[in-house]
Write an enzyme that holds these catalytic residues in place. Sequence first.
Site, PDB file in Angstrom:
ATOM      1  N   ARG A 146       0.824  -1.195   0.000  1.00  0.00           N
ATOM      2  CA  ARG A 146       0.000   0.000   0.000  1.00  0.00           C
ATOM      3  C   ARG A 146       0.856   1.242   0.000  1.00  0.00           C
ATOM      4  O   ARG A 146       1.940   1.258   0.573  1.00  0.00           O
ATOM      5  CB  ARG A 146      -0.885   0.027   1.243  1.00  0.00           C
ATOM      6  CG  ARG A 146      -1.963  -1.002   1.182  1.00  0.00           C
ATOM      7  CD  ARG A 146      -2.611  -1.114   2.504  1.00  0.00           C
ATOM      8  NE  ARG A 146      -3.844  -1.887   2.391  1.00  0.00           N
ATOM      9  CZ  ARG A 146      -4.605  -2.184   3.403  1.00  0.00           C
ATOM     10  NH1 ARG A 146      -4.282  -1.779   4.601  1.00  0.00           N
ATOM     11  NH2 ARG A 146      -5.702  -2.886   3.242  1.00  0.00           N
ATOM     12  N   THR A 147       0.316   2.266  -0.604  1.00  0.00           N
ATOM     13  CA  THR A 147       1.051   3.535  -0.634  1.00  0.00           C
ATOM     14  C   THR A 147       0.990   4.157   0.747  1.00  0.00           C
ATOM     15  O   THR A 147      -0.068   4.525   1.235  1.00  0.00           O
ATOM     16  CB  THR A 147       0.403   4.489  -1.643  1.00  0.00           C
ATOM     17  OG1 THR A 147       0.296   3.830  -2.894  1.00  0.00           O
ATOM     18  CG2 THR A 147       1.235   5.734  -1.799  1.00  0.00           C
ATOM     19  N   GLN A 148       2.129   4.233   1.408  1.00  0.00           N
ATOM     20  CA  GLN A 148       2.172   4.854   2.730  1.00  0.00           C
ATOM     21  C   GLN A 148       2.593   6.308   2.627  1.00  0.00           C
ATOM     22  O   GLN A 148       2.091   7.155   3.341  1.00  0.00           O
ATOM     23  CB  GLN A 148       3.169   4.107   3.630  1.00  0.00           C
ATOM     24  CG  GLN A 148       2.942   2.611   3.686  1.00  0.00           C
ATOM     25  CD  GLN A 148       1.636   2.284   4.364  1.00  0.00           C
ATOM     26  OE1 GLN A 148       1.135   3.059   5.158  1.00  0.00           O
ATOM     27  NE2 GLN A 148       1.084   1.134   4.044  1.00  0.00           N
ATOM     28  N   ASP A 177      -5.369   2.589   0.136  1.00  0.00           N
ATOM     29  CA  ASP A 177      -4.266   2.449  -0.809  1.00  0.00           C
ATOM     30  C   ASP A 177      -4.391   3.537  -1.869  1.00  0.00           C
ATOM     31  O   ASP A 177      -4.627   3.241  -3.042  1.00  0.00           O
ATOM     32  CB  ASP A 177      -4.318   1.050  -1.445  1.00  0.00           C
ATOM     33  CG  ASP A 177      -3.148   0.798  -2.370  1.00  0.00           C
ATOM     34  OD1 ASP A 177      -3.246  -0.123  -3.199  1.00  0.00           O
ATOM     35  OD2 ASP A 177      -2.134   1.541  -2.281  1.00  0.00           O
TER      36      ASP A 177
END
Lengths: 236, 274
Positions: free
Chosen positions: A13-15, A117
Amino acid sequence: MDTLLSSEGDSQRTQYPYVTGTSIIGIKYKDGILMAADMGGSYGSTIRYKSVERLKQVGKHSLIGASGEISDFQEIQKYLDELILHDNMWDDGNSLGPKEVHNYLTRVMYNRRNKFDPLWNSLVIGGVKNGQKYLGSVSMIGVHFEDDHIATGFGNHLARPILREEWREDLSFEEGVKLLEKCMRNLLYRDRSAVNKLQIAKITEEGLTVSQPYSLKTFWNFAAFQNPTVGAEGSW
Amino acid sequence: MFRNQYDTDVTTWSPAGRLFQVEYAMEAVKQGSAAIGLRSNTHAVLACVNKANSELSSHQRKIFKVDDHIGVAIAGLTADGRVLSRYMRSECINYGYTYESPLPVGRLVVQLADKAQVCTQRSWKRPYGVGLLVAGLDESGAHLYYNCPSGNYFEYQAFAIGSRSQAAKTYLERKFEKFPESSRDELIKDALFAIRETLQGEKLTSSVCTVAVVGVGEAFNILDQATVQALINEFEISSEEAPAAATAAEEAAGDAAADQGGAAAEEEAAPMDI
């Protein structure tokens, strides 16, 4: 692996974003839409890439500008390519306009946000279809709206006050470009991720043109820039 | 069309290259009560004959609103028509949700046709036994399409389906050239005249027909009975003295023969070739 905490397995996931573009500014003018973006791709505090094109055509009638994570913008371009391809495959005289593209992207961004995400972008979509001008924006959490002038990122704080004062319904092309350049110059002085290499895109009923990259003239001899720390406490 | 050894399965071809099950499905459309559609550049009108089974029961719904800009009239197995209308409504809503824009009629019609085609190529399915007249409005103007159980679709200036539709078609063929420039009210008047043709002498009242309109600045809506009866009275359509009556009487005899002829001739061109 730690299957109790991450039962989805490899959670991708895009953190946080890695390579980012800074502000986009868009305005409606007499014949259509004007959009400006610089060509910088920052890697944190480093200005790593200096020829990133952040304004792209979408189908016959629309233009998209993106700030935020560049790789996510490339992903969005792939989604849009597929959308436009299927639209063209119908071959029936109908075509998706900027309003449809904007709403499609809103759905995409909002759905990704719900999955925790997100596509880490703020997008500006503009275009003209059947004489109707359209300008809208979508954020990474799916917040979307339309307006006569739009700015993302630092542009929200540095450009929009200028636009609120000086934007008019019947700006000519030259006046529109001057207004955008005024905003971009302000951003260049004050946004640390701005680079002095920008493109301006124009979209009208006839079509889209993106200018060649060029630089703004800057003036650094303002009194406030000389000895900036004089009188400031704790400075050296 | 008589029973033969190639008509049991929808997936069996006849030696003459025909799919009898699909043609039988199209027969079901011909047995349904009449529905007609016509359009101008700015409006489209649907009208249908509403026969109730008995005086005690209500009429069967044959016209459905699919979206503000699209409506459909059906002839044949009305249950199949209801299910397809639900599909069309669903497609329109989903498109509107994603794109904030009305689904172009032409695209909906292709999706519908592809759905019908699937049923002509699966051994565990049967073709939909309903013909649909889809009337709608999009960027390029008003449209009228006819969707067939075979999976074919055609665009029309005017068309009629169902029983005794040939009489209406003959009337429409005489008048269609002026339809593109017709006003909304002229179109409705022509629709009512066409419906009257299919009644073969029976009195036209608003209790036996339904009329619906869609056009520029007008969302798809079904006209209420009082309005329709007022129009019938205004145009003096219910009686036989209207100008179309004299020629219609002669043609009615000829048309009836044509209807029977088409059904009996099994060695002629397959109906799907129309």
